[in-house]
Motif scaffolding. Structure first.
Motif: not given
Length: 331
Positions: A150-154, A158-161
């Motif tokens: 699951h992409a958000p865990l890795f 990406m959270k910064t944008v």
């Protein structure tokens, strides 16, 4: 940033190293949202080079949660998304068919943004618990040949944008990067694109990265082989346009690939395909994508033999057995 923007406004290109440094500064929160939005807009209007895309990719991968699956030489099967077709989870279904055929699959995905059900949605609907624990991922690969990341865990950078991307509300370089930042850096990839203009960009990029690949596009705008029209395939070895009938498949109607109005409906189609009781159009669409994925791994095989391997995985029940084992391991 001001100097970078000036250069980009003048249609200058960044080197790989400059692009990497720029992305690290973006994800390191050294620029404000206005500056980032300007940058994303410039690339959306001007386009991106292979060197720039590779540099951006390097920066994002440098901050990833590392996953060591190199020994398995897995394949990722992914589409760029954004085709607006709301199909069922074709790529994710194909992953289990390929794993059922005896190959190792490392799927990188997320929740749906332009469709009802993304890969993460259908996985959660089956009770799968996401993890970035290396030992658990390796256990899943060892016992069923399939890993889901699951992409958000890795990809924490990406959270910064996330906020500026949401405010812009249009596709950007980050959409291009999504299929290229699988944290385990797979040895092979089947990559579906909705736009023919992206095929050359991704093909040249994957060649430079040394990944065995097939980039596919249905000529009527699907980011996978949908069988609704002729489709194009570009690999390390060849480039061709095929009719479904060229390899024994029939033309599908668009409505036959519809993914439903809810995640539950999409998951039901998903299960029907892997249980080999779906419609002909749904089944064949998954089979053809799985077949070109197999050929990406074993390029010496004619596509007809790859189709036979994919079909046998499905009809023997091994694809469904792989799904059941995967769910058991990952709950």
């Amino acid at each position: 940033m001001k100097e970078i923007l000036k250069r980009l406004f003048n249609h200058e290109e960044l080197t790989r190293e400059e692009a990497c440094s720029l992305m690290k500064n973006i994800t390191g929160e050294k620029y404000n949202n206005t500056q980032i939005a300007s940058l994303l807009t410039v690339f959306q209007m001007r386009g991106i080079t292979v060197e720039e895309l590779i540099g951006f990719r390097e920066a994002l991968l440098s901050t990833r949660v590392n996953v060591d699956l190199n020994e398995y030489k897995p394949i990722d099967i992914v589409g760029t998304g954004g085709d607006g077709k709301n199909t069922f989870n074709i790529s994710t279904c194909a992953c289990f068919v390929v794993a059922g055929a005896g190959y190792k699959v490392a799927k990188h995905g997320n929740y749906g943004s332009t469709s009802v059900s993304g890969a993460s949605n259908v996985m959660e609907e089956h009770g799968v618990k996401f993890t970035n624990d290396n030992s658990r991922l390796r256990k899943s690969m060892e016992e069923c040949g399939m890993v889901y990341m699951h992409a958000p865990l890795f990809n924490p950078a990406m959270k910064t944008v996330a906020s500026v991307r949401k405010e812009l509300g249009v596709r950007s370089i980050f959409n291009l990067l999504g299929p290229l930042v699988n944290p385990c850096i797979p040895a092979y990839q089947l990559l579906g694109v909705a736009d023919l203009t992206l095929m050359r960009l991704y093909t040249n990029t994957l060649q430079r990265l040394g990944i065995g690949f097939a980039v596919v596009n249905n000529l009527d705008g699907y980011d996978e082989i949908s069988l609704t029209d002729e489709f194009k395939v570009m690999t390390n070895r060849y480039e061709t346009i095929c009719k479904p009938s060229d390899i024994g498949f029939t033309i599908a109607r668009r409505e036959e690939l519809y993914g439903g109005n809810t995640i539950c409906e999409a998951a039901e189609i998903f299960d029907n395909v892997l249980d080999n009781c779906a419609t002909k159009a749904q089944t064949e669409c998954v089979l053809i994508n799985a077949s070109f994925a197999i050929q990406a791994i074993e390029p010496q095989l004619p596509i007809e033999e790859c189709v036979a391997k994919a079909r046998e995985s499905l009809e023997s029940g091994r694809a469904m057995q792989t799904l059941k084992k995967f769910i058991e391991i990952n709950q």
